[in-house]
Design a protein around this motif. Structure first.
Motif, mmCIF file in Angstrom:
data_model
loop_
_atom_site.group_PDB
_atom_site.id
_atom_site.type_symbol
_atom_site.label_atom_id
_atom_site.label_comp_id
_atom_site.label_asym_id
_atom_site.label_seq_id
_atom_site.Cartn_x
_atom_site.Cartn_y
_atom_site.Cartn_z
ATOM 1 N N UNK A 7 15.494 14.242 -63.963
ATOM 2 C CA UNK A 7 15.512 15.677 -63.681
ATOM 3 C C UNK A 7 15.191 15.950 -62.213
ATOM 4 N N UNK A 8 14.246 15.195 -61.665
ATOM 5 C CA UNK A 8 13.900 15.346 -60.253
ATOM 6 C C UNK A 8 15.089 14.984 -59.366
ATOM 7 N N UNK A 9 15.780 13.901 -59.696
ATOM 8 C CA UNK A 9 16.944 13.486 -58.913
ATOM 9 C C UNK A 9 18.043 14.543 -58.963
ATOM 10 N N UNK A 10 18.308 15.075 -60.139
ATOM 11 C CA UNK A 10 19.351 16.096 -60.272
ATOM 12 C C UNK A 10 18.979 17.349 -59.490
ATOM 13 N N UNK A 11 17.708 17.739 -59.558
ATOM 14 C CA UNK A 11 17.247 18.915 -58.814
ATOM 15 C C UNK A 11 17.391 18.709 -57.309
ATOM 16 N N UNK A 12 16.964 17.542 -56.820
ATOM 17 C CA UNK A 12 17.075 17.252 -55.388
ATOM 18 C C UNK A 12 18.525 17.151 -54.940
ATOM 19 N N UNK A 14 21.156 18.575 -56.334
ATOM 20 C CA UNK A 14 21.777 19.904 -56.391
ATOM 21 C C UNK A 14 21.479 20.705 -55.137
ATOM 22 N N UNK A 15 20.213 20.708 -54.750
ATOM 23 C CA UNK A 15 19.828 21.479 -53.565
ATOM 24 C C UNK A 15 20.451 20.899 -52.293
ATOM 25 N N UNK A 16 20.425 19.589 -52.162
ATOM 26 C CA UNK A 16 20.946 18.953 -50.942
ATOM 27 C C UNK A 16 22.468 19.007 -50.871
ATOM 28 N N UNK A 17 23.123 18.920 -52.002
ATOM 29 C CA UNK A 17 24.585 18.899 -52.028
ATOM 30 C C UNK A 17 25.161 20.233 -51.582
ATOM 31 N N UNK A 54 16.203 11.763 -50.344
ATOM 32 C CA UNK A 54 16.419 13.202 -50.433
ATOM 33 C C UNK A 54 15.151 13.978 -50.075
ATOM 34 N N UNK A 55 13.993 13.450 -50.444
ATOM 35 C CA UNK A 55 12.739 14.114 -50.103
ATOM 36 C C UNK A 55 12.424 14.002 -48.619
ATOM 37 N N UNK A 56 12.754 12.863 -48.019
ATOM 38 C CA UNK A 56 12.319 12.586 -46.651
ATOM 39 C C UNK A 56 13.394 12.829 -45.592
ATOM 40 N N UNK A 57 14.594 13.168 -45.958
ATOM 41 C CA UNK A 57 15.680 13.221 -44.978
ATOM 42 C C UNK A 57 15.475 14.276 -43.906
ATOM 43 N N UNK A 58 14.800 15.375 -44.215
ATOM 44 C CA UNK A 58 14.572 16.418 -43.216
ATOM 45 C C UNK A 58 13.146 16.402 -42.682
ATOM 46 N N UNK A 59 12.365 15.408 -43.098
ATOM 47 C CA UNK A 59 10.972 15.315 -42.659
ATOM 48 C C UNK A 59 10.898 14.622 -41.291
ATOM 49 N N UNK A 60 9.788 14.834 -40.636
ATOM 50 C CA UNK A 60 9.559 14.162 -39.351
ATOM 51 C C UNK A 60 9.432 12.660 -39.572
#
Length: 89
Positions: A7-12, A14-17, A54-60
């Motif tokens: 569920x976490x993967x699908x949520x991430x 969906x938002x990133x896509x 997906x969690x870290x792609x926009x992080x510093x």
């Protein structure tokens, strides 16, 4: 636990896509894999690798990894004392 990860993967995903609507799903997953430095067969790519990318792609670049941030201590001495049980939560 297994379903929570999916569920976490699908949520991430969906938002990133939504940021790349011109790509189909496999193209988008390939893009995420390349960003993570993964150049092998996509069938061997783990969902954990996708989740962290997906969690870290926009992080510093010096940002803490989400799963490890809860254990982070600013001071080595405090971390050592906490690990040895001298300091309780």
């Amino acid at each position: 636990m297994k379903y929570q990860r999916h569920n976490e993967l699908i949520e991430l995903l969906s938002a990133a896509w939504l940021t790349a609507p011109d790509l189909n799903l496999l193209q988008f997953i390939q893009q995420i894999a390349c960003e993570a430095g993964y150049n092998e067969n996509l069938a061997d790519l783990t969902d954990d690798a996708l989740i962290y990318q997906l969690k870290m792609r926009d992080a510093a670049s010096d940002a803490a990894i989400p799963g490890l941030k809860k254990d982070y201590e600013n001071d080595f001495k405090t971390a050592l004392l906490r690990a040895r049980g001298v300091i309780k939560e």
